[in-house]
Design a protein around this motif. Structure first.
Motif, PDB file in Angstrom:
ATOM      1  N   MET A  12       0.711  -1.127  -0.075  1.00  0.00           N
ATOM      2  CA  MET A  12      -0.165  -0.115   0.009  1.00  0.00           C
ATOM      3  C   MET A  12       0.815   1.269  -0.134  1.00  0.00           C
ATOM      4  SD  MET A  12      -1.749  -0.477   3.663  1.00  0.00           S
ATOM      5  CE  MET A  12      -1.933  -2.403   3.951  1.00  0.00           C
ATOM      6  N   LYS A  16       0.082   1.914  -6.847  1.00  0.00           N
ATOM      7  CA  LYS A  16      -0.251   0.858  -8.047  1.00  0.00           C
ATOM      8  C   LYS A  16      -1.339   1.712  -8.638  1.00  0.00           C
ATOM      9  CE  LYS A  16      -1.118  -2.211  -5.075  1.00  0.00           C
ATOM     10  NZ  LYS A  16      -0.818  -1.568  -3.788  1.00  0.00           N
ATOM     11  N   ASP A  35      -9.051  -3.716  -5.486  1.00  0.00           N
ATOM     12  CA  ASP A  35     -10.030  -3.060  -4.225  1.00  0.00           C
ATOM     13  C   ASP A  35     -11.462  -2.469  -4.884  1.00  0.00           C
ATOM     14  OD1 ASP A  35      -8.412  -3.675  -2.001  1.00  0.00           O
ATOM     15  OD2 ASP A  35      -7.365  -1.942  -2.302  1.00  0.00           O
ATOM     16  N   ARG A  59      -9.814 -12.058   1.890  1.00  0.00           N
ATOM     17  CA  ARG A  59      -8.964 -12.713   0.952  1.00  0.00           C
ATOM     18  C   ARG A  59      -9.518 -13.537   0.083  1.00  0.00           C
ATOM     19  NH1 ARG A  59      -5.587  -8.566   1.323  1.00  0.00           N
ATOM     20  NH2 ARG A  59      -4.507  -8.559   3.489  1.00  0.00           N
ATOM     21  N   ALA A  81      -4.344  -5.307  -5.164  1.00  0.00           N
ATOM     22  CA  ALA A  81      -4.083  -4.851  -3.861  1.00  0.00           C
ATOM     23  C   ALA A  81      -2.896  -5.509  -3.159  1.00  0.00           C
ATOM     24  CB  ALA A  81      -5.456  -5.017  -3.103  1.00  0.00           C
ATOM     25  N   GLY A  82      -2.426  -4.484  -2.275  1.00  0.00           N
ATOM     26  CA  GLY A  82      -1.149  -5.116  -1.766  1.00  0.00           C
ATOM     27  C   GLY A  82      -1.156  -6.653  -1.281  1.00  0.00           C
ATOM     28  N   GLY A  83      -2.208  -7.084  -0.506  1.00  0.00           N
ATOM     29  CA  GLY A  83      -2.320  -8.171  -0.007  1.00  0.00           C
ATOM     30  C   GLY A  83      -2.745  -9.387  -0.851  1.00  0.00           C
ATOM     31  N   HIS A 120      -9.181   2.800   3.232  1.00  0.00           N
ATOM     32  CA  HIS A 120      -9.429   1.429   3.014  1.00  0.00           C
ATOM     33  C   HIS A 120      -8.483   0.470   3.371  1.00  0.00           C
ATOM     34  CE1 HIS A 120      -6.702   2.402  -0.230  1.00  0.00           C
ATOM     35  NE2 HIS A 120      -6.485   1.347  -0.632  1.00  0.00           N
ATOM     36  N   ARG A 121      -7.861   0.934   4.594  1.00  0.00           N
ATOM     37  CA  ARG A 121      -6.525   0.033   4.982  1.00  0.00           C
ATOM     38  C   ARG A 121      -6.413  -0.349   6.458  1.00  0.00           C
ATOM     39  NH1 ARG A 121      -3.157   4.156   0.970  1.00  0.00           N
ATOM     40  NH2 ARG A 121      -2.851   2.738  -0.793  1.00  0.00           N
ATOM     41  N   PRO A 122      -7.616  -0.839   6.814  1.00  0.00           N
ATOM     42  CA  PRO A 122      -7.740  -1.299   8.365  1.00  0.00           C
ATOM     43  C   PRO A 122      -6.583  -2.090   8.906  1.00  0.00           C
ATOM     44  CG  PRO A 122      -8.985  -2.649   6.912  1.00  0.00           C
ATOM     45  CD  PRO A 122      -8.740  -1.742   6.114  1.00  0.00           C
ATOM     46  N   LEU A 123      -5.781  -2.795   8.227  1.00  0.00           N
ATOM     47  CA  LEU A 123      -4.664  -3.583   8.579  1.00  0.00           C
ATOM     48  C   LEU A 123      -3.773  -2.553   9.434  1.00  0.00           C
ATOM     49  CD1 LEU A 123      -3.639  -6.046   5.809  1.00  0.00           C
ATOM     50  CD2 LEU A 123      -5.005  -6.183   8.069  1.00  0.00           C
ATOM     51  N   ARG A 139       6.482  -9.302   3.369  1.00  0.00           N
ATOM     52  CA  ARG A 139       6.118  -9.172   2.070  1.00  0.00           C
ATOM     53  C   ARG A 139       6.985  -8.876   0.860  1.00  0.00           C
ATOM     54  NH1 ARG A 139       0.158  -6.462   1.838  1.00  0.00           N
ATOM     55  NH2 ARG A 139      -0.894  -7.489   3.602  1.00  0.00           N
TER      56      ARG A 139
HETATM   57  C1  S3P Z   1      -4.287  -4.412   1.755  1.00  0.00           C
HETATM   58  C2  S3P Z   1      -4.057  -3.391   0.967  1.00  0.00           C
HETATM   59  C3  S3P Z   1      -5.323  -2.538   0.597  1.00  0.00           C
HETATM   60  C4  S3P Z   1      -6.554  -3.331   0.975  1.00  0.00           C
HETATM   61  C5  S3P Z   1      -6.557  -3.720   2.142  1.00  0.00           C
HETATM   62  C6  S3P Z   1      -5.442  -4.667   2.457  1.00  0.00           C
HETATM   63  C7  S3P Z   1      -3.028  -5.253   2.118  1.00  0.00           C
HETATM   64  O1  S3P Z   1      -5.014  -1.910  -0.740  1.00  0.00           O
HETATM   65  O2  S3P Z   1      -6.775  -4.246  -0.034  1.00  0.00           O
HETATM   66  O3  S3P Z   1      -6.524  -2.586   3.207  1.00  0.00           O
HETATM   67  O4  S3P Z   1      -3.136  -6.180   3.048  1.00  0.00           O
HETATM   68  O5  S3P Z   1      -1.913  -4.827   1.847  1.00  0.00           O
HETATM   69  P1  S3P Z   1      -4.165  -1.132  -1.433  1.00  0.00           P
HETATM   70  O6  S3P Z   1      -2.760  -1.957  -1.770  1.00  0.00           O
HETATM   71  O7  S3P Z   1      -4.532  -0.614  -2.809  1.00  0.00           O
HETATM   72  O8  S3P Z   1      -3.687  -0.101  -0.434  1.00  0.00           O
END
Ligand code: S3P
Length: 170
Positions: A12, A16, A35, A59, A81-83, A120-123, A139
């Protein structure tokens, strides 16, 4: 035949979505951000899904979204998305003929950028700096193992990053 998409991966804040939009218009492809696609399909925000159903459910939805996006017959630019690299079955999709481009950045840059956009990034709610450093350590090897092309985004403009990708794709 499977179509080759350009898929941007990275943490994140690596750019991207911004780079993906610009790249898509530069090379005349449609842009899909996973996302946004998850939110469009479910009618819920990423945050709502995390908070009410938990990360594993998110996921799974993310995996299905990525799989369907990559099955699109029209060649796309996709911001994953990052994850979206965490599940084995998602990683198995990020292979040829797709061009996997990793936008790499040092944690300090990600922290500075993400500080401004955390919706949108609760983690990273609890302690964004610490969490981003942890995610970076976890990662970095995963992105490295998937990347066909790596672009270090530090100190570069969106246009500069796009041109590097266009050159690498040629
Ligand atoms: C996440 C990245 C976020 C989003 C969510 C989880 C991650 O997307 O899917 O908060 O686990 O890296 P971005 O990479 O677009 O910020």
């Amino acid at each position: 035949m499977t179509v080759g998409h350009v898929v941007l991966i990275g943490l994140m804040g690596s750019g991207k979505t911004t780079v993906g939009r610009k790249l898509a218009s530069a090379i005349g492809r449609r842009f899909v951000d996973t996302d946004e696609e998850v939110e469009r399909r479910t009618g819920r925000t990423v945050r709502e899904i995390f908070e009410s159903d938990g990360e594993p459910t998110f996921r799974l939805i993310e995996h299905q979204t990525l799989a369907d996006t990559l099955a699109t017959p029209e060649p796309l630019v996709v911001a994953a998305a990052g994850g979206a690299v965490l599940r084995d079955d998602s990683r198995a999709l990020l292979v040829e003929p797709h061009r996997i481009v990793w936008l790499r950045a040092e944690p300090d840059l990600l922290i500075e950028r993400v500080g401004r956009r955390r919706g949108h990034r609760p983690l990273i709610d609890d302690d964004p700096d610490l969490r981003l450093r942890q995610l970076w350590t976890e990662r970095d090897p995963i992105y490295r193992s998937l990347a066909g092309t790596t672009v270090d985004v530090t100190g570069k403009s969106v246009e500069g990053v796009c041109s590097e990708i266009v050159e690498a794709l040629a």
